[in-house]
Design an enzyme around this catalytic site. Structure first.
Site, short mmCIF file in Angstrom:
data_model
loop_
_atom_site.label_atom_id
_atom_site.label_comp_id
_atom_site.label_asym_id
_atom_site.label_seq_id
_atom_site.Cartn_x
_atom_site.Cartn_y
_atom_site.Cartn_z
N HIS A 84 0.83 -1.23 0.00
CA HIS A 84 0.00 0.00 0.00
C HIS A 84 0.86 1.27 0.00
O HIS A 84 0.56 2.23 0.70
CB HIS A 84 -0.95 0.02 1.20
CG HIS A 84 -2.16 -0.85 1.02
ND1 HIS A 84 -3.08 -0.64 0.02
CD2 HIS A 84 -2.57 -1.95 1.70
CE1 HIS A 84 -4.03 -1.58 0.11
NE2 HIS A 84 -3.73 -2.38 1.10
N ASP A 140 0.23 -4.52 5.71
CA ASP A 140 -0.82 -5.42 5.23
C ASP A 140 -0.77 -5.52 3.71
O ASP A 140 -0.21 -4.66 3.04
CB ASP A 140 -2.20 -4.92 5.67
CG ASP A 140 -2.50 -3.50 5.18
OD1 ASP A 140 -1.59 -2.66 5.22
OD2 ASP A 140 -3.65 -3.23 4.76
N GLU A 141 -1.35 -6.59 3.19
CA GLU A 141 -1.59 -6.75 1.75
C GLU A 141 -0.38 -6.37 0.90
O GLU A 141 -0.45 -5.48 0.05
CB GLU A 141 -2.83 -5.93 1.34
CG GLU A 141 -4.09 -6.43 2.02
CD GLU A 141 -5.35 -5.67 1.65
OE1 GLU A 141 -5.25 -4.47 1.31
OE2 GLU A 141 -6.45 -6.26 1.71
N VAL A 142 0.71 -7.07 1.14
CA VAL A 142 1.93 -6.83 0.34
C VAL A 142 1.79 -7.65 -0.95
O VAL A 142 2.31 -8.76 -1.06
CB VAL A 142 3.21 -7.19 1.12
CG1 VAL A 142 4.45 -6.79 0.32
CG2 VAL A 142 3.22 -6.52 2.48
#
Length: 461
Positions: A84, A140-142
């Protein structure tokens, strides 16, 4: 702790609005703020390129913290340190730091400049938040981790996997945070840890440096869905845990109003987890973050505006503060917000409302409920328009005045009413938001319908 998340990567409010908002948050049961600045932070020097044209000034950052302190709200800054990071990697100067060259989502952790850049960003943010005891490093959400050439080579050489790459990078970030003079405790989102074994987590040593924030936004989830995660985190050496719920921004990237029942049920589910925690894992519960996402990522449209999310936030905060949502809780929410009644399933609140941004709440409801409907009704259901003022007629400026007069006054009146309404809506939005956010919201939510009416009136005249 109960932290309210302010996601500033879209529609960041003016400080004058936060000044009105913070006392309300405190009154509703919040005692902290998780502030995700993204491009709204006043980065200096080489980092100035990361600033939005409407970024807060250094004086604004200080003022926000003073206001928070005044209302007993602890400020926890959030800096994304792995995924992100589109607001960084969209810039040509930093494109060489992408994990996958064509995607701006995630850092390449093997590029030496990545950690150099992150240390510089973290240092500037921490320096301006000396009062804060905590910092959140995101993580988060790599997306696409392990897909870059450097990562593939590293995994081949080290017989590793994406989980090992993740832990190596995060350990370096956390070690830097821990070594800073202001003694911050660190938080991170937990989703990337879910795929990594307890043995690997324990071996990495990150448990001594960070507390995981376990996020789950579904309305009705079972304690059993969270239990195994908590057990694993305890086995991995973590001593404490945080949870994260949502009061808005999780039910669709273009959602304009939070579904109240959905978000209430999410918080009731978390209360059940909290109650069961002692039998699930030997972890200390430190707090919960009520997330309120403003965009799904840097490139997506705006979802629910903060003033529109206030009723949902009030319900959720009071539910956590009181251990459930009773009639008494409901009455407190109504009294605090200045409403007469609320319908959870319909996500509606009756009454004028007396909270900061109540005018925007009502006006967005009007746009949502009536603008599209009233314009399409004129364009698609008015037989005189369909019969004597079709796109064919309008293109050729060809029409019978007798037939046109039969619908003209009605169309002109509707246009005048909506233009007047939209002028007032824009004035209200201008009080809370910077011009870019106002323009974006109008273009996404008002103009697609009002422009059709404007075009019709222009051709008619």
């Amino acid at each position: 702790m109960r932290l309210v998340h302010l996601d500033l990567k879209g529609a960041a409010p003016r400080v004058s609005y936060l000044e009105q908002l913070f006392p309300l948050l405190s009154q509703l049961g919040a005692n902290g703020l998780l502030i995700e600045y993204e491009d709204m932070f006043p980065y200096k020097g080489d980092l100035e390129i990361l600033r939005s044209p409407y970024a807060y000034s250094e004086e604004d950052i200080e003022r926000i913290q003073q206001l928070a302190e005044l209302h007993k709200l602890e400020v926890v800054p959030l800096v994304q340190t792995f995924g992100h990071v589109e607001f960084i990697l969209k810039h040509e100067r930093y494109q060489h730091l992408r994990e996958v060259e064509r995607f701006p989502n995630s850092f390449n952790p093997h590029a030496p400049d990545t950690v150099v850049l992150l240390k510089s960003i973290l240092a500037q943010v921490m320096e301006k938040h000396r009062r804060s005891s905590w910092i959140h490093i995101g993580a988060d959400e790599v997306f696409h981790l392990g897909e870059g050439l450097d990562s593939k080579n590293w995994m081949s050489r080290n017989k590793g996997d994406p989980g090992a790459i993740f832990l190596k990078h995060i350990k370096e970030v956390l070690s830097f945070v821990a070594g800073q003079p202001w003694g911050r405790r660190a938080l991170m989102w937990d989703d990337m840890l879910r795929k990594i074994s307890a043995g690997a987590l324990r071996g990495s040593g990150i448990a001594e440096l960070v507390s995981p924030v376990v996020w789950f936004y579904a309305p009705d989830f079972e304690v059993e869905q969270i239990g195994p995660l908590l057990t694993k985190y305890a086995e991995s050496g973590f001593g404490a845990v945080w949870f994260a719920s949502a009061f808005k921004g999780t039910t669709g990237p273009a959602q304009s109003r939070p579904p109240l029942s959905h978000h209430l049920r999410n918080h009731l589910s978390w209360l059940r987890v909290l109650e069961a925690l002692p039998r699930l894992a030997p972890l200390r519960f430190q707090g919960i973050v009520l997330t309120g996402w403003q965009r799904y990522d840097h490139y997506s449209v705006l979802c629910e505006l903060l003033p529109v999310g206030i009723p949902s936030l009030a319900i959720c905060l009071q539910t956590l503060a009181n251990g459930g949502f009773t009639e008494e809780t409901k009455r407190k929410v109504l009294d605090t917000l200045g409403f007469q009644s609320l319908q959870l399933e319909q996500s509606t609140c009756e009454g004028r409302g007396g909270f900061p941004g109540a005018e925007i709440y009502h006006m967005v409801e009007q746009v949502r409920g009536h603008l599209k409907e009233s314009v399409l009704k004129v364009l698609e259901e008015e037989s005189a328009i369909k019969g004597w003022f079709s796109p064919y007629h309008r293109k050729r400026q060809f029409g019978n005045p007798r037939n046109m007069e039969s619908f003209g006054s009605k169309v002109l009146k509707l246009h005048e009413e909506w233009e007047s309404f939209v002028g007032e809506l824009r004035a209200q939005l201008d009080r809370v938001y910077f011009p870019d956010a106002v323009e974006e919201w109008m273009e996404e939510n008002v103009n697609p319908y009002l422009d059709q009416l404007r075009d019709l009136v222009r051709d008619y005249r």
